[in-house]
Motif scaffolding. Structure first.
Motif, PDB file in Angstrom:
ATOM      1  N   TYR A   1      41.447 -20.110  20.511  1.00 50.01           N
ATOM      2  CA  TYR A   1      42.887 -19.904  20.338  1.00 50.01           C
ATOM      3  C   TYR A   1      43.429 -21.084  19.541  1.00 50.01           C
ATOM      4  N   VAL A   2      44.094 -20.781  18.450  1.00 44.18           N
ATOM      5  CA  VAL A   2      44.671 -21.813  17.590  1.00 44.18           C
ATOM      6  C   VAL A   2      46.174 -21.596  17.533  1.00 44.18           C
ATOM      7  N   GLU A   3      46.907 -22.640  17.845  1.00 43.01           N
ATOM      8  CA  GLU A   3      48.366 -22.577  17.735  1.00 43.01           C
ATOM      9  C   GLU A   3      48.781 -23.299  16.474  1.00 43.01           C
ATOM     10  N   SER A   4      49.657 -22.675  15.732  1.00 44.84           N
ATOM     11  CA  SER A   4      50.154 -23.351  14.529  1.00 44.84           C
ATOM     12  C   SER A   4      51.649 -23.609  14.712  1.00 44.84           C
TER      13      SER A   4
ATOM     14  N   ALA B   1      47.479 -29.370  25.795  1.00 46.70           N
ATOM     15  CA  ALA B   1      46.496 -29.812  24.808  1.00 46.70           C
ATOM     16  C   ALA B   1      45.351 -30.564  25.484  1.00 46.70           C
ATOM     17  N   GLY B   2      44.140 -30.215  25.121  1.00 43.34           N
ATOM     18  CA  GLY B   2      42.964 -30.880  25.661  1.00 43.34           C
ATOM     19  C   GLY B   2      42.489 -30.326  26.990  1.00 43.34           C
TER      20      GLY B   2
END
Length: 143
Positions: A138-141, A95-96
């Motif tokens: 890109y999005v993680e859910s 993340a980041g």
């Protein structure tokens, strides 16, 4: 910390023009599959920290013109021309994490600023393409 040894290569000083430094490989032989050698420039890896940088620059000039920096890929008369690849680093740190940027800045001037020109190659049948693409999101859910 403990440092490894350094290597410095410097040309001779002069009251007019300093000496040149030339680094090249020898020409390849005359056999069908001969080739000249490569020149490779790397910084070392780091197991726990940053790796070194590579800087290529010309110096400022007082009373003259600063030196030009040229990066050129050689031409070929029997095969396709070689590619020039300019890539920034990727990151998989989680993340980041951000990938590296590529910056192109033309110089400023008191009268006019420098230009940035991007041109695709010409050909006898078709010219080269020029593509400008933005990155994907890109999005993680988590459910």
């Amino acid at each position: 910390g403990v440092l490894g040894g350094s290597i410095q290569i410097e040309s001779g000083v002069s009251e007019e023009t300093s000496g040149n430094i030339v680094m090249r490989t020898a020409n390849g032989g005359a056999n069908a599959n001969s080739a000249s050698g490569d020149i490779e420039l790397f910084t070392g890896q780091s197991a726990n920290g940053d790796t070194g940088s590579i800087s290529v620059s010309t110096s400022d000039a007082a009373g003259g013109s600063a030196g030009q920096l040229s990066v050129t890929v050689g031409a070929s008369d029997t095969n396709a021309g070689a590619d020039m690849i300019l890539s920034s680093g990727s990151s998989s740190a989680g993340a980041g994490a951000e990938g590296g940027d590529i910056l192109m800045n033309a110089g400023s001037g008191t009268t006019s600023g420098g230009d940035i020109s991007v041109e695709a190659g010409s050909g006898s049948v078709t010219g080269g393409s020029l593509s400008l693409l933005a990155g994907k999101i890109y999005v993680e859910s988590y459910f």
